[in-house]
Write an enzyme that holds these catalytic residues in place. Structure first.
Site, PDB file in Angstrom:
ATOM      1  N   SER A  64       0.830  -1.209   0.000  1.00 59.54           N
ATOM      2  CA  SER A  64       0.000   0.000   0.000  1.00 59.54           C
ATOM      3  C   SER A  64       0.861   1.255   0.000  1.00 59.54           C
ATOM      4  CB  SER A  64      -0.901   0.022   1.230  1.00 59.54           C
ATOM      5  OG  SER A  64      -1.784  -1.057   1.230  1.00 59.54           O
TER       6      SER A  64
HETATM    7  N1  SAH Z   1      -0.909  -4.135   3.985  1.00 57.30           N
HETATM    8  C1  SAH Z   1      -0.366  -4.774   2.816  1.00 57.30           C
HETATM    9  C2  SAH Z   1      -1.385  -4.732   1.693  1.00 57.30           C
HETATM   10  C3  SAH Z   1      -1.221  -5.846   0.741  1.00 57.30           C
HETATM   11  S1  SAH Z   1      -2.440  -5.866  -0.523  1.00 57.30           S
HETATM   12  C4  SAH Z   1       0.907  -4.097   2.357  1.00 57.30           C
HETATM   13  O1  SAH Z   1       0.996  -2.865   2.486  1.00 57.30           O
HETATM   14  O2  SAH Z   1       1.795  -4.758   1.856  1.00 57.30           O
HETATM   15  C5  SAH Z   1      -3.758  -6.773   0.238  1.00 57.30           C
HETATM   16  C6  SAH Z   1      -3.441  -8.180   0.686  1.00 57.30           C
HETATM   17  O3  SAH Z   1      -4.667  -8.779   1.100  1.00 57.30           O
HETATM   18  C7  SAH Z   1      -2.870  -9.073  -0.399  1.00 57.30           C
HETATM   19  O4  SAH Z   1      -1.644  -9.580   0.039  1.00 57.30           O
HETATM   20  C8  SAH Z   1      -3.930 -10.177  -0.557  1.00 57.30           C
HETATM   21  O5  SAH Z   1      -3.384 -11.452  -0.847  1.00 57.30           O
HETATM   22  C9  SAH Z   1      -4.599 -10.169   0.813  1.00 57.30           C
HETATM   23  N2  SAH Z   1      -5.954 -10.724   0.835  1.00 57.30           N
HETATM   24  C10 SAH Z   1      -6.955 -10.603  -0.091  1.00 57.30           C
HETATM   25  N3  SAH Z   1      -8.048 -11.264   0.310  1.00 57.30           N
HETATM   26  C11 SAH Z   1      -7.750 -11.836   1.518  1.00 57.30           C
HETATM   27  C12 SAH Z   1      -8.473 -12.645   2.432  1.00 57.30           C
HETATM   28  N4  SAH Z   1      -9.736 -13.032   2.208  1.00 57.30           N
HETATM   29  N5  SAH Z   1      -7.844 -13.042   3.575  1.00 57.30           N
HETATM   30  C13 SAH Z   1      -6.563 -12.675   3.838  1.00 57.30           C
HETATM   31  N6  SAH Z   1      -5.828 -11.899   3.011  1.00 57.30           N
HETATM   32  C14 SAH Z   1      -6.407 -11.486   1.862  1.00 57.30           C
END
Ligand code: SAH
Length: 213
Positions: A64
């Site tokens: 993000s």
């Molecule tokens: N806070 C993280 C954001 C990553 S993007 C950062 O800054 O790196 C969002 C993440 O949510 C992805 O890694 C994706 O795989 C995860 N995600 C999507 N659906 C999900 C679910 N149902 N349960 C757990 N993680 C999930």
């Protein structure tokens, strides 16, 4: 795992940018100043780590934008010792900010590649949360509920009911809601069955997946 004066200088500039964009919580800004975001980036993208932008990480996900991380964290209104659930560990950058705030962090990731990589990274750099779990966070993590704060870092079509039931009284859920773009939403649990909702403008996230494991 180098973190040199150049990185530190770039982080101070990033903090100034975030202040100009309206972030004011000192603890959140201090965490942005302390955490070496370049360690969470994919190879080749490290030089861009202190741009206020989202970048691709493994498994077609994204790290993000720092502003979004700071904004969501500020909305959570956390204090040291609070129990927090993060859904979507991803790169672990947001996780490490929460750990740095002194919170007891539980984080869930549904992509096994990211889960393994980030688990290793966070333990190496000393920002290990209380638990990182591989699984579907759509249903939350009832075993350790209730939470002072729940943060969802992927865009959700709706507010999952299971998450509402896992908020502690007086606590809140911060979740981007929408399909193509998302409205940042905060739900506070005022009483056992009384929730209040506030919205905070548009963002763009990768989708929160449902029942895909
Ligand atoms: N806070 C993280 C954001 C990553 S993007 C950062 O800054 O790196 C969002 C993440 O949510 C992805 O890694 C994706 O795989 C995860 N995600 C999507 N659906 C999900 C679910 N149902 N349960 C757990 N993680 C999930």
């Amino acid at each position: 795992m180098v973190d040199n004066n150049k990185h530190k200088g770039l982080r101070r500039q990033l903090v100034k940018k975030l202040i100009n964009k309206g972030i004011s919580n000192k603890d959140v800004l201090n965490s942005i100043k302390s955490i070496p975001r370049h360690l969470f980036m994919e190879k080749g993208l490290e030089p861009f780590a202190y741009e206020d932008k989202a970048y691709p990480i493994a498994a077609e996900q994204t790290i993000s934008q720092p502003y979004t991380v700071a904004f969501q964290t500020e909305l959570l209104n956390l204090k040291k010792g609070d129990k927090v659930l993060e859904i979507g560990t991803g790169s672990g950058y947001q996780t490490s900010i929460l750990v740095n705030l002194g919170c007891k962090v539980y984080s869930i990731e549904r992509q096994s590649k990211l889960f393994k990589k980030t688990n290793l990274l966070l333990s190496k750099i000393g920002y290990m949360p209380k638990k990182i779990i591989f699984g579907d966070g759509y249903k939350g993590l009832p075993e350790f509920a209730p939470y002072d704060g729940i943060i969802v870092t992927a865009g959700s079509e709706e507010i999952p009911k299971a998450l509402l039931s896992q908020i502690k009284l007086g606590g809140c859920l911060v979740i981007p809601v929408g399909i193509k773009t998302q409205v940042m939403t905060r739900v506070k649990r005022e009483e056992e069955k009384k929730f209040t909702k506030e919205t905070f403008g548009e963002f763009r996230f990768v989708p929160l997946l449902k029942d895909k494991i």
